[in-house]
Each structure stands twice: as C-alpha cells, then as structure tokens.
Enzyme design. Structure first.
Site, mmCIF file in Angstrom:
data_model
loop_
_atom_site.group_PDB
_atom_site.id
_atom_site.type_symbol
_atom_site.label_atom_id
_atom_site.label_comp_id
_atom_site.label_asym_id
_atom_site.label_seq_id
_atom_site.Cartn_x
_atom_site.Cartn_y
_atom_site.Cartn_z
ATOM 1 N N GLU A 297 -49.036 18.459 11.638
ATOM 2 C CA GLU A 297 -47.900 19.142 11.029
ATOM 3 C C GLU A 297 -48.308 20.455 10.375
ATOM 4 O O GLU A 297 -47.487 21.123 9.742
ATOM 5 C CB GLU A 297 -47.247 18.226 9.992
ATOM 6 C CG GLU A 297 -46.628 16.973 10.615
ATOM 7 C CD GLU A 297 -45.939 16.090 9.593
ATOM 8 O OE1 GLU A 297 -46.048 16.373 8.371
ATOM 9 O OE2 GLU A 297 -45.268 15.126 10.000
ATOM 10 N N HIS B 175 1.729 2.998 -3.299
ATOM 11 C CA HIS B 175 0.679 3.666 -4.062
ATOM 12 C C HIS B 175 0.909 5.163 -4.162
ATOM 13 O O HIS B 175 0.752 5.763 -5.224
ATOM 14 C CB HIS B 175 -0.685 3.451 -3.391
ATOM 15 C CG HIS B 175 -1.461 2.298 -3.938
ATOM 16 N ND1 HIS B 175 -1.900 2.237 -5.237
ATOM 17 C CD2 HIS B 175 -1.892 1.161 -3.348
ATOM 18 C CE1 HIS B 175 -2.559 1.106 -5.425
ATOM 19 N NE2 HIS B 175 -2.562 0.437 -4.305
ATOM 20 N N ASP C 266 -7.071 -6.736 -4.557
ATOM 21 C CA ASP C 266 -6.885 -5.646 -5.510
ATOM 22 C C ASP C 266 -7.108 -6.095 -6.944
ATOM 23 O O ASP C 266 -7.628 -5.330 -7.765
ATOM 24 C CB ASP C 266 -5.461 -5.096 -5.381
ATOM 25 C CG ASP C 266 -5.405 -3.805 -4.593
ATOM 26 O OD1 ASP C 266 -6.462 -3.350 -4.130
ATOM 27 O OD2 ASP C 266 -4.303 -3.257 -4.436
ATOM 28 N N GLU D 128 -9.422 1.130 5.277
ATOM 29 C CA GLU D 128 -9.840 0.715 3.938
ATOM 30 C C GLU D 128 -9.596 -0.793 3.772
ATOM 31 O O GLU D 128 -10.480 -1.544 3.380
ATOM 32 C CB GLU D 128 -9.046 1.497 2.895
ATOM 33 C CG GLU D 128 -9.346 1.112 1.462
ATOM 34 C CD GLU D 128 -8.422 1.791 0.475
ATOM 35 O OE1 GLU D 128 -8.753 1.795 -0.720
ATOM 36 O OE2 GLU D 128 -7.356 2.299 0.883
ATOM 37 N N HIS D 129 -8.367 -1.229 4.038
ATOM 38 C CA HIS D 129 -7.999 -2.640 3.988
ATOM 39 C C HIS D 129 -7.573 -3.093 5.375
ATOM 40 O O HIS D 129 -6.774 -2.427 6.024
ATOM 41 C CB HIS D 129 -6.811 -2.882 3.045
ATOM 42 C CG HIS D 129 -6.997 -2.356 1.665
ATOM 43 N ND1 HIS D 129 -6.518 -1.118 1.259
ATOM 44 C CD2 HIS D 129 -7.594 -2.904 0.579
ATOM 45 C CE1 HIS D 129 -6.800 -0.935 -0.008
ATOM 46 N NE2 HIS D 129 -7.471 -1.987 -0.455
ATOM 47 N N HIS E 37 -52.900 18.593 2.779
ATOM 48 C CA HIS E 37 -52.661 17.153 2.793
ATOM 49 C C HIS E 37 -53.893 16.433 3.352
ATOM 50 O O HIS E 37 -54.370 15.440 2.797
ATOM 51 C CB HIS E 37 -51.437 16.816 3.661
ATOM 52 C CG HIS E 37 -50.122 17.018 2.978
ATOM 53 N ND1 HIS E 37 -49.697 18.250 2.546
ATOM 54 C CD2 HIS E 37 -49.127 16.135 2.671
ATOM 55 C CE1 HIS E 37 -48.497 18.119 2.001
ATOM 56 N NE2 HIS E 37 -48.135 16.845 2.055
ATOM 57 N N GLN F 231 0.820 -1.214 0.000
ATOM 58 C CA GLN F 231 0.000 0.000 0.000
ATOM 59 C C GLN F 231 0.848 1.255 0.000
ATOM 60 O O GLN F 231 0.497 2.263 -0.611
ATOM 61 C CB GLN F 231 -0.935 0.011 1.215
ATOM 62 C CG GLN F 231 -2.033 -1.025 1.145
ATOM 63 C CD GLN F 231 -2.811 -0.932 -0.146
ATOM 64 O OE1 GLN F 231 -3.528 0.018 -0.382
ATOM 65 N NE2 GLN F 231 -2.652 -1.929 -1.008
#
Length: 427
Positions: A406, A253, A352, A318-319, A411, A250
């Site tokens: 409300e 990268h 990967d 992440e991993h 409505h 990693q």
C-alpha cells in the site's frame, strides 16, 4: 383508496430533503444557536411556539404536578408498557469479551454505554408519551447515565402531563421546553442551560429531520425519520373491518403517512374500500386521515401471496401486518420490514404502545438496510488487541508485505524495528 399497478407503485416519498427555503432556515437556526446559545433558543421558541420562557428547564415540581394530572388508568398503562419495553430490550444486552490464543495473543471487544443522550419528543398535532418510553428506556437499559429530553412547550409554556409522566417513569434525567431545529442545535453544540450530548434520537417534523441530518458528525443520530407507513398483506380470510381500522391507524398520524393494502383478493379490496369510507367518517382526525388516504393510500391487488410478498419486500415498509391464514408459514420470506405483526390480534397499535419491541422504526423504504431503535444505538464498542511476541515473530513479515503493497513504508518500519530487536539484529 386507489387501486395501483404493482409495476409502477412505490411508497418512496421525497419528504426528508425539504425545500431550499426549509434547509436555509434550518442552517440559520443552527448557526445562531451555536453562536448565541440560550438567547437564540429562547428567541426561536418565542417566534415558533409563541411563548416567552424565563427558563427552559422543567422543574421537579412541574413533573410531580403533571403526574397528579394524569389519570390512574393512564399512569398504570404507562407503567406496564414501560415494564414490557424494558424486558424486551434487556434481552438485547451485550457483554464485553476477551479471548486468549494458545500463543498468548489477547483479542476482544469492550462495550460501553454512551454517556449523554438527547431525546426529541414531538409536539404539534398530538402528544406522544409512548415515544418517551420507546426512546428513553433502551438508553437506560444500555447504561446511559444522562438522558436529556427536549420537547416543544404549548403557548402557556407547559408540557403535556402524559409526556412528563412518561419521562419520570422512563428515567429521563433532564427535561427542557424547546423544540424544532433549535432543540437539535442546543443538544448538538450546547448552550448555557443545555449541555451538549453524544447522540440525538427521536422523530420530529421536517425542520427537526433536516437539523438532525445537518448535525450528524458533530453528534450521532438514530435516523432521519419520515412520515409513518403501514402495509397490510391480507388474504380472502382477513376481516375487512380489521384491515380498514389498521390502515387508518397510520393514516391519522400525518397527511403524508402512507397506508397500503396488498391482497390477492379483489373481493377483500372492495370490502376494505367500503369499510374505510364508513370508518373514516367517524374519526375525530378525519381531515388528516382523509388526506393521507387520498394522497398516499393504495390497494395493490396481486395474483397470489407469493407476488404479495415480493411487493412487500420491494416496499420495505415501516410496519407490516400479515393478516393471512398461516402467517408464520410465510414469515421466513419477508426480507424487508421494520416491524412485522402476525395474525389478527397483532394490530399495529399493539406494537406502538404496549407489547415491548421498539416503535421507532425505519421509514420510507430504509428497512432494506436499517433496524428499529435498539440497545446497539446507545452503546459504543472498542476493539482490544494485545499481540504476543510469538505471533509478532511469526506474522510480522506478512504485515510488512501488506503495508509495503500500500506504499506505507512507515507502517512496515514499525513492525521491522520490533522484529530486528527481538531477533537480536542491529537497527
């Protein structure tokens, strides 16, 4: 790698907001592409990628030529990886459904694919055919008909042959030689050459990340991805050679990638440090990995695996690799991780490239609330309501009560006029 104290340690990095200058540059690019279309895209491509293009679209001939330039070994590996990715994502398919009650009301959900999706594939330091597969195949499996790929050209106006080969394998329908924030702008607003899309997926540099953040709402996006990261949870039985190699996988990268070892074994921590020094010296991308390890690498020595799991859940990596004696015994306690790799044969590159699960994962702690790229990213859902007369007569007053509470009297009136008619009352 530095030894850190768990109490004061975090992998959270302020890498997605950018500087004021970067944000200003992105806003200018978005505005110009929106107003000027192709002219602005080509100008920015010439400025940033240093190439003058007569046309942005990649031709069929270029794709066919690219496939001839890729070795049979790589083509075969891409084909097999694509099959694995497709098989995995096929299992994520959902079906539309409807259910009819005893009183005649029909409720349900309609599931439809998005029509047109844009895929950003990074250029720069390396080419990533694997990212093409991971982004395009789930879209194809979901039923997306138009899959548009954008990626920066080199200074000769070419795209990496592996990237084009992967695009052909994955079913990409259009390919354009454009990168950076200008590519995101073109996909969002459309130009004379590139029609606008419904969603943009895929990682990129800080300018791509900032552009995706800005255009969210005009189009959907997958996530604002930060630099890659890995946490290895390892006990005294782990092989320090494996641990070091996986951390460096990693680190190479990006200088801002994060690689962290969490272990209850001081002996393993020392062995991994030595092994990292040895392996790092032999890496072709040594400078990148060295910067990553220096600035964002760490070893966290914990009291035991229980504390180690707490650290992992706080980091939400992440991993996550679990290089421990009985990883499945502890799997149920992992709450936050993008992808979990169990056992010494499940090195992060297995995910990967080849295994099948998606490698587009939440970064920078967002695994606390986000998921890997999957089929749900390429579909939309519509709720279906066909209410029966019986249920309206039975439940109408309840609806009116809620509407009036409300302050939405219109409505309530929409229900009331129906109740009056069905009960034969004058309006």
């Amino acid at each position: 790698m530095k030894i850190v104290d768990r109490k004061n340690f975090s992998t959270k990095r302020d890498v997605e907001s950018g500087t004021d200058e970067q944000r200003k540059a992105v806003l200018e690019i978005l505005s110009r592409v929106k107003q000027e279309g192709d002219q602005a895209v080509l100008a920015f491509t010439e400025k940033f990628d240093r190439v003058h293009l007569a046309s942005m679209q990649v031709t069929i001939d270029e794709v066919e030529q690219a496939q001839k330039e890729v070795s049979q070994e790589v083509r075969q590996a891409l084909q097999e990886a694509a099959e694995n990715i497709r098989t995995f994502h096929e299992k994520q398919k959902r079906q539309s459904w409807m259910q009819t009650s005893d009183t005649g009301t029909i409720l349900g959900q309609l599931i439809r694919p998005l029509k047109r999706v844009g895929i950003y594939v990074p250029g720069g330091r390396a080419a990533y055919p694997s990212s093409v597969l991971m982004n395009a195949i789930p879209a194809q499996v979901a039923g997306v008909k138009e899959i548009v790929m954008v990626t920066p050209p080199d200074q000769q106006g070419k795209i990496d042959p592996g990237v084009l080969t992967a695009a052909a394998i994955a079913g990409v329908t259009e390919i354009y030689k454009v990168g950076g924030a200008q590519a995101i702008a073109a996909l969002t607003y459309g130009t004379e050459s590139i029609r606008a899309v419904d969603k943009i997926v895929g990682p990129g540099n800080i300018y791509v990340a900032l552009a995706k953040r800005e255009v969210f709402g005009f189009v959907d996006i997958d996530m604002v991805a930060g630099p890659s990261e890995i946490v290895v949870l390892a006990d005294e039985q782990a092989d320090p050679c494996y641990v070091a190699a996986d951390l460096l996988s990693q680190a190479e990268h990006d200088p801002m990638a994060s690689a962290v070892l969490v272990t209850p074994s001081p002996e393993l921590a020392e062995q991994v440090q030595n092994e990292m020094t040895s392996q790092l010296a032999k890496l072709p991308r040594k400078e990148i990995a060295e910067a990553s390890i220096r600035d964002y690498g760490a070893i966290c020595v914990v009291a035991d695996l229980e504390e180690g799991i707490q650290v992992v859940n706080e980091l939400a990596p992440e991993h996550l690799e679990m290089l421990i004696a009985q990883p499945f015994d502890y799997l149920g306690r992992i709450e936050n991780a993008g992808a979990i790799f169990l056992g010494e044969y499940s090195s992060e590159p297995v995910g990967d490239y080849f295994a099948g699960p998606n490698h587009v994962l939440p970064t920078n702690g967002t695994a606390r609330f986000s998921s890997p790229l999957n089929l749900d990213d390429f579909i939309k859902k519509s709720s279906l309501i066909s209410y029966s007369r019986t249920d309206l007569l039975r439940n109408g007053e309840k609806m009116m009560a809620l509407a009036k509470s409300e302050g939405l009297t219109a409505h309530a009136k929409a229900i009331e006029v129906r109740l009056q008619k069905e009960r034969g009352l004058s309006r």
